[in-house]
Design a protein around this motif. Structure first.
Motif, PDB file in Angstrom:
ATOM      1  N   VAL A 315      -5.849  -8.394  -8.384  1.00 51.66           N
ATOM      2  CA  VAL A 315      -4.425  -8.058  -8.533  1.00 51.66           C
ATOM      3  C   VAL A 315      -4.229  -6.548  -8.414  1.00 51.66           C
ATOM      4  N   THR A 316      -5.183  -5.783  -8.963  1.00 52.97           N
ATOM      5  CA  THR A 316      -5.113  -4.319  -8.923  1.00 52.97           C
ATOM      6  C   THR A 316      -5.044  -3.797  -7.492  1.00 52.97           C
ATOM      7  N   ILE A 317      -5.804  -4.424  -6.593  1.00 53.70           N
ATOM      8  CA  ILE A 317      -5.794  -4.010  -5.176  1.00 53.70           C
ATOM      9  C   ILE A 317      -4.360  -3.976  -4.647  1.00 53.70           C
ATOM     10  N   PHE A 318      -3.624  -5.058  -4.856  1.00 56.69           N
ATOM     11  CA  PHE A 318      -2.283  -5.173  -4.283  1.00 56.69           C
ATOM     12  C   PHE A 318      -1.253  -4.358  -5.068  1.00 56.69           C
ATOM     13  N   PHE A 319      -1.507  -4.174  -6.371  1.00 58.29           N
ATOM     14  CA  PHE A 319      -0.604  -3.308  -7.134  1.00 58.29           C
ATOM     15  C   PHE A 319      -0.587  -1.906  -6.531  1.00 58.29           C
ATOM     16  N   TRP A 320      -1.787  -1.332  -6.322  1.00 58.42           N
ATOM     17  CA  TRP A 320      -1.845   0.037  -5.797  1.00 58.42           C
ATOM     18  C   TRP A 320      -1.426   0.116  -4.337  1.00 58.42           C
ATOM     19  N   ALA A 321      -1.690  -0.934  -3.580  1.00 53.19           N
ATOM     20  CA  ALA A 321      -1.275  -0.932  -2.167  1.00 53.19           C
ATOM     21  C   ALA A 321       0.238  -0.818  -2.051  1.00 53.19           C
ATOM     22  N   MET A 530      -5.712   1.615  -1.996  1.00 52.71           N
ATOM     23  CA  MET A 530      -5.210   2.856  -1.394  1.00 52.71           C
ATOM     24  C   MET A 530      -5.238   2.781   0.132  1.00 52.71           C
ATOM     25  N   LYS A 531      -6.334   2.228   0.664  1.00 51.15           N
ATOM     26  CA  LYS A 531      -6.410   2.082   2.119  1.00 51.15           C
ATOM     27  C   LYS A 531      -5.368   1.085   2.610  1.00 51.15           C
ATOM     28  N   LEU A 532      -5.164  -0.005   1.850  1.00 50.51           N
ATOM     29  CA  LEU A 532      -4.123  -0.976   2.203  1.00 50.51           C
ATOM     30  C   LEU A 532      -2.737  -0.329   2.183  1.00 50.51           C
ATOM     31  N   ALA A 533      -2.530   0.617   1.233  1.00 43.16           N
ATOM     32  CA  ALA A 533      -1.242   1.316   1.171  1.00 43.16           C
ATOM     33  C   ALA A 533      -0.948   2.014   2.491  1.00 43.16           C
ATOM     34  N   GLY A 534      -1.987   2.664   3.047  1.00 40.59           N
ATOM     35  CA  GLY A 534      -1.816   3.297   4.357  1.00 40.59           C
ATOM     36  C   GLY A 534      -1.558   2.280   5.452  1.00 40.59           C
ATOM     37  N   MET A 535      -2.245   1.133   5.386  1.00 45.41           N
ATOM     38  CA  MET A 535      -2.055   0.086   6.409  1.00 45.41           C
ATOM     39  C   MET A 535      -0.671  -0.534   6.305  1.00 45.41           C
ATOM     40  N   PHE A 536      -0.186  -0.732   5.062  1.00 44.36           N
ATOM     41  CA  PHE A 536       1.184  -1.220   4.894  1.00 44.36           C
ATOM     42  C   PHE A 536       2.177  -0.223   5.487  1.00 44.36           C
ATOM     43  N   GLY A 537       1.916   1.065   5.247  1.00 46.34           N
ATOM     44  CA  GLY A 537       2.780   2.107   5.805  1.00 46.34           C
ATOM     45  C   GLY A 537       2.807   2.062   7.322  1.00 46.34           C
ATOM     46  N   GLU A 538       1.603   1.864   7.931  1.00 46.76           N
ATOM     47  CA  GLU A 538       1.532   1.731   9.388  1.00 46.76           C
ATOM     48  C   GLU A 538       2.375   0.546   9.861  1.00 46.76           C
ATOM     49  N   ALA A 539       2.260  -0.573   9.140  1.00 46.81           N
ATOM     50  CA  ALA A 539       3.003  -1.778   9.531  1.00 46.81           C
ATOM     51  C   ALA A 539       4.509  -1.561   9.431  1.00 46.81           C
ATOM     52  N   SER A 540       4.930  -0.686   8.501  1.00 46.54           N
ATOM     53  CA  SER A 540       6.371  -0.457   8.296  1.00 46.54           C
ATOM     54  C   SER A 540       7.044   0.076   9.552  1.00 46.54           C
ATOM     55  N   THR A 541       6.303   0.867  10.347  1.00 51.45           N
ATOM     56  CA  THR A 541       6.884   1.461  11.556  1.00 51.45           C
ATOM     57  C   THR A 541       7.289   0.381  12.553  1.00 51.45           C
ATOM     58  N   GLY A 542       6.363  -0.554  12.833  1.00 52.83           N
ATOM     59  CA  GLY A 542       6.661  -1.631  13.789  1.00 52.83           C
ATOM     60  C   GLY A 542       7.698  -2.600  13.253  1.00 52.83           C
ATOM     61  N   ILE A 543       7.601  -2.918  11.958  1.00 56.68           N
ATOM     62  CA  ILE A 543       8.566  -3.849  11.351  1.00 56.68           C
ATOM     63  C   ILE A 543       9.969  -3.253  11.377  1.00 56.68           C
ATOM     64  N   ALA A 544      10.076  -1.948  11.083  1.00 61.70           N
ATOM     65  CA  ALA A 544      11.385  -1.281  11.074  1.00 61.70           C
ATOM     66  C   ALA A 544      12.027  -1.316  12.469  1.00 61.70           C
TER      67      ALA A 544
END
Length: 582
Positions: A315-321, A530-544
């Motif tokens: 759960v901690t992984i996704f909380f910080w992501a 933390m690495k997932l946070a960056g990957m989510f951020g990357e995904a935000s560009t295409g989704i937006a």
């Protein structure tokens, strides 16, 4: 009296605690000032237009390098902790870490590719040496006074958040309004102040944290029915292969993107699958196999409690992501999509609030500084002089900023300013949550995680609602800033439900001889997050571009609430695995 008895530290006290605690308070404050101050600028610097002094990178590149940087910061604590425990001691680890971070910030102020990458590398290793060892010194200082330890960590935690608040406020302003080099450089200057102050006052810690003596290690005491389970050669081989693949992937991810494929360690396909995806999935699979092999080897109670820790780590992984969208997609949202210009009465009110938010915290910290002076100036005068000078510089920058912000009829809010709200809300709300945890309505571990994830989801729902009018592909918008304020309000409450209690549960659930290993798994979980946070951020560009930025925030809302439901459903099973630990 024994030479290393904690009583000696309480002879000179400030607010009922050893003066040494406040030396650590200010050292940690400057480290957090530099870390959060620089981090608040990183993605904005990489993505800013060239005529604004930035590198004008695609956002995906910036998110990739940000995710790798913050992930490696947490992974490096395993290395720094090992060196401190086995070779150089806590005290010299802190000094080495502070020196590396000072050099790292200095490099970043030069702003050329070589120096930026060198600076980030030095900051990663510096954090690894510094981060885990400050709390180790506190733990040793209070070894014979456990009843005072909670209060000590509360004071220390205030230092952490004070540094983060002031760092984001001042470095953010200097970077956005004066020049990126000023923001990066000032972060390094105050890290240097922290290093010098700690070096000159280090004798206040007695023998704590000195180089460990060989043969002086504590013997492992086993309970009846327990046995040692050293790692086999096969298990060590699995650890090495998994770690090598994972680290290679973390480093290769931004390098392959920024070089546009010119340097790509995994630039091949296996059965039609991308090499990079195969590498990270293999690393994770090997790690899971390792857990499956290791955990059954322990006694039933220990084994069950380890499984509970693994669930909390998941759960901690996704909380910080999701939480770490703050310096990433939320800061970009503040810069590009938020109305940050206030006029009329709104501008006047904000200016008053801004003055209070700057002057009151600095005033309180300066008062603590005077308290420390009274107790330690005679013996550690040079350390106090350095500390006093650093605060004169802080006040000068703060007054310069206020003078600039108070001029004119409008109020322009820096995009990085919203990041200060997290520290502000923590300082305000932490005592309320502490009272809650101590009362009769203290929720169980799963419910704390569930409440934390619900609050995280509520925060993302706020910004999703606020951005619902932004068309897909829009480059700019003028959304009310109240939505961002609500995000940080809910996210901070979520953090208070999960972050402080996570370490507590890890320490309660596993035997003393295994704490280092399980903390390693816990920090690995944060690093993955933390690495997932960056990957989510990357995904935000295409989704937006395709669906709108609101759709991205709704996805994170759904993920948060889904994990909250999972925590509730898993409660009976996890309660059984914890064997009475609350």
């Amino acid at each position: 009296m024994a030479e290393n008895s904690t009583d000696q530290f309480f002879k000179s006290n400030v607010l009922g605690h050893p003066s040494g605690l406040f030396v650590l308070f200010f050292t940690e404050m400057w480290e957090r000032f530099s870390y959060y101050g620089m981090r608040a600028l990183l993605i904005m610097f990489f993505t800013a237009k060239v005529f604004n002094g930035g590198w004008e990178w695609p956002e995906s590149w910036a998110y990739a390098i940000f995710g790798t940087y913050v992930s490696l910061v947490y992974l490096s604590t395993l290395l720094g902790g090992y060196f401190a425990d086995k070779i150089i001691g806590f005290r010299y680890a802190v000094l080495v870490g502070a020196l590396l971070m000072t050099l790292g910030h200095g490099c970043m102020a030069i702003e050329t590719p070589f120096f930026i990458y060198t600076g980030l590398t030095l900051l990663v290793f510096g954090s690894g040496f510094f981060k885990p060892n400050m709390t180790s010194i506190i733990s040793e200082m209070y070894k014979d006074r456990p009843e005072k330890k909670d209060g000590a960590y509360t004071i220390f935690y205030m230092g952490v958040n004070s540094g983060a608040f002031v760092g984001i406020l001042l470095c953010g302003y200097l970077g956005e309004q004066i020049g990126w080099s000023w923001g990066f450089g000032v972060a390094g200057i105050f890290m240097l102040f922290g290093l010098i102050q700690f070096w000159l006052a280090q004798n206040i810690f007695g023998n704590i944290g000195l180089k460990p003596e060989k043969g002086n290690e504590e013997k492992v005491v086993l309970k009846e029915g327990e046995k040692l389970n050293p790692f086999t050669r096969f298990e060590m081989a699995l650890i090495i292969i998994s770690s090598t693949l994972g680290l290679s992937w973390i480093l290769n991810d931004p390098i392959s993107k920024i070089s546009e494929g010119a340097y790509n360690l995994f630039g091949f396909k296996i059965f039609g699958f991308d090499g990079q995806n195969v590498a990270i999935l293999t690393a994770l699979l090997i790690f899971v196999i390792l857990l499956i092999i290791r955990i059954p080897k322990y006694a039933k109670t220990t084994r069950d409690r380890m499984l509970a820790v693994v669930f909390f780590c998941f759960v901690t992984i996704f909380f910080w992501a999701i939480f770490e969208q703050s310096p990433g997609s939320l800061t970009i949202f503040a810069r590009d999509y938020t109305d940050r210009i206030l006029e009329g009465n709104s501008a006047i009110i904000f200016k008053i609030v801004d003055v209070l938010l700057t002057v009151v915290p600095l005033g309180v910290i300066t008062w603590v500084l005077f308290k420390l002076f009274k107790k330690t100036f005679a013996k550690y005068s040079w350390s106090n002089i350095v500390l006093a000078f650093s605060f004169l510089v802080i006040w000068a920058i703060a007054i310069f900023r206020l003078n600039d912000k108070l001029s004119g009829d409008v109020a322009e809010i820096d995009a990085s300013w919203f990041g200060t709200l997290n520290s502000l809300f923590i300082i305000t709300l932490a005592p309320l949550f502490s009272k809650w945890w101590e009362g009769k309505y203290n929720p169980n571990a799963n419910m704390k995680y569930a409440i934390g994830m619900v609050l995280l989801g509520l925060g993302m729902a706020c910004v999703a609602i606020g951005s619902s009018s932004i068309e897909p592909g829009a480059k700019t918008a003028s959304v009310s800033m109240i939505w961002l304020v609500l995000v940080y309000f809910f996210h901070t409450m979520g953090e208070l439900c999960i972050s402080p209690v996570s370490l507590s549960y890890v320490s309660k659930l596993v035997p003393g001889r295994m704490i280092a290993m399980m903390f390693g798994i816990y920090y690995l979980a944060i690093a993955i997050g933390m690495k997932l946070a960056g990957m989510f951020g990357e995904a935000s560009t295409g989704i937006a571009k395709e669906h709108g930025i609101s759709y991205f925030f709704w996805i994170l809302t759904g993920l948060s609430l889904g994990l909250a439901v999972l925590s509730v459903i898993m409660y009976p099973m996890v309660k059984k695995l914890m064997h009475g630990v609350r």
